[in-house]
Design an enzyme around this catalytic site. Structure first.
Site, short mmCIF file in Angstrom:
data_model
loop_
_atom_site.label_atom_id
_atom_site.label_comp_id
_atom_site.label_asym_id
_atom_site.label_seq_id
_atom_site.Cartn_x
_atom_site.Cartn_y
_atom_site.Cartn_z
N HIS A 175 0.82 -1.22 0.00
CA HIS A 175 0.00 0.00 0.00
C HIS A 175 0.85 1.27 0.00
CE1 HIS A 175 0.42 -0.23 4.52
NE2 HIS A 175 0.51 1.09 4.37
N ASP A 199 0.06 -7.69 1.39
CA ASP A 199 0.46 -6.27 1.49
C ASP A 199 1.97 -6.12 1.56
OD1 ASP A 199 0.11 -3.56 1.49
OD2 ASP A 199 -0.22 -3.41 3.65
N SER A 259 4.79 2.42 8.00
CA SER A 259 4.42 1.27 7.18
C SER A 259 5.60 0.82 6.33
CB SER A 259 3.25 1.62 6.27
OG SER A 259 2.09 1.84 7.01
#
Length: 374
Positions: free
Chosen positions: A115, A145, A220
């Protein structure tokens, strides 16, 4: 008196040092470590683990083309009637994003979250030592992901050391390293709060490490390391109502990350098994309606026409209770077991159909790759 004041004013203005107390100031005796003395780590410090892993954690900067929003008046029919179609289009602009990544190989391979780079058309990697490199997307796996990038560097790159399998236990100390909110590389400390978190609805394949180490936007794709500085997970998501850390963060275990990394580097994609069924939990109400006494297994809610399951004779309403020699407890375990099978392999599905117990041989197909989001 007037002359004395005038003289004092002139002296204070031109030669103020003449009026200062020239007595030597008292000297305070202090103890100071000799220059160059070796620093002894404080008790309970994780400085060694941080110093070992921080150079391998990088900043990921992304950008993509976009258009600024038009003023609503430009779409008003009356306004366009007077000004015609000569109104300018919205100017193009570049949208930027940020995240983190981990150098996992001296050859320049970088792991990050899908993402973070999913919609980007330009990616740049910034190292902790100030070097910057354009990055190339090697491959991505939306269902976990994860994504793999590659950078070309003349000098050697600092690569992180992987932990030996999933060696964590609840209560272990972990460090989360990343670039939260773009402020720069940051290390936070916490413990492993839980392992094997599933059914969170974040990704298709879930087996998360839960930690209370502070993870914020920008973290992230960063590293979750143990107390020795070895990689144990890739920071991925947080539970938050405000956008900031509430002490519930999730990381992808190193075992999953390593498998995805190796497949993408070897072939550019991740290959998983697929049989073409829709599954759901066997609730007590559904079990009663089908005449089953327990809720063990996964209910086959639908079968895709022409799929491997359809060709093998599996029908909607069947309950899958076993795959080869392994028991199927719920839909999640069934999905993981099928995905782990290589395409082309034949597997035995143990089925309950009413009062019948069937064993059906299914030739496993290849799971379709989800399309990229744009």
């Amino acid at each position: 008196m007037t002359v004395s004041v005038a003289v004092l004013f002139v002296v204070n203005t031109l030669r103020p040092e003449w009026l200062r107390d020239t007595a030597p100031a008292s000297v305070v005796a202090i103890l100071e470590a000799p220059a160059g003395a070796e620093r002894t780590p404080a008790a309970g410090s994780y400085a060694a683990a941080a110093q070992r892993s921080m150079p391998a954690v990088v900043h990921v900067f992304t950008s993509k083309k976009g258009r600024s929003q038009r003023h609503p008046l430009l779409d008003d029919p009356l306004f366009r009637h007077f000004f015609g179609e000569r109104l300018p289009n919205a100017p193009e602009q570049r949208e930027s994003g940020l995240g983190s990544g981990v150098i996992v190989s001296p050859e320049g391979y970088v792991l990050t979250n899908n993402h973070v780079i999913e919609t980007a058309d330009a990616i740049e990697i910034a190292l902790n030592d100030g070097r910057q490199f354009p990055a190339r997307l090697v491959g991505r796996d939306p269902e976990t992901d994860l994504a793999v990038l590659h950078i070309e560097a003349d000098a050697g790159l600092p690569a992180i050391t992987f932990s030996a399998g999933d060696s964590l236990t609840v209560g272990d100390v972990v460090l989360a390293i990343g670039n939260p909110f773009g402020v720069g590389q940051t290390v936070t400390m916490g413990i492993v709060s839980a392992l094997g978190r599933k059914q969170l609805g974040i990704n298709t394949f879930e087996n998360y490490i839960q930690t209370d180490a502070a993870i914020n936007p920008g973290n992230s794709g960063g590293a979750l390391v143990d107390s020795t500085g070895h990689l144990v997970g890739i920071n991925t998501a947080i539970y938050s109502r405000s956008g900031g850390s509430l002490g519930i963060g999730f990381a992808i275990p190193v075992s999953i990350a390593r498998n995805v990394l190796e497949q993408i580097v070897a072939t550019g994609e991740v290959t998983r098994g697929w049989v073409g069924v829709e599954i759901q939990d066997l609730t007590p109400e559904l079990a009663e309606s089908f005449g089953y006494r327990d809720v063990e297994g996964a209910l086959i809610a639908g079968v895709l026409r022409g799929s491997p399951a359809d060709r093998a004779g599996i029908r909607p309403g069947d309950v899958l209770v076993g795959l080869d020699d392994k028991a199927v407890r719920d839909p999640k375990s069934m999905l993981d077991m099928v995905a782990a099978l290589p395409p082309g392999q034949r597997a035995v599905f143990h089925i309950r159909r009413g009062t019948q117990k069937l064993e059906l041989a299914v030739e496993v197909g290849r799971r379709p790759t989800p399309p990229a989001s744009r």
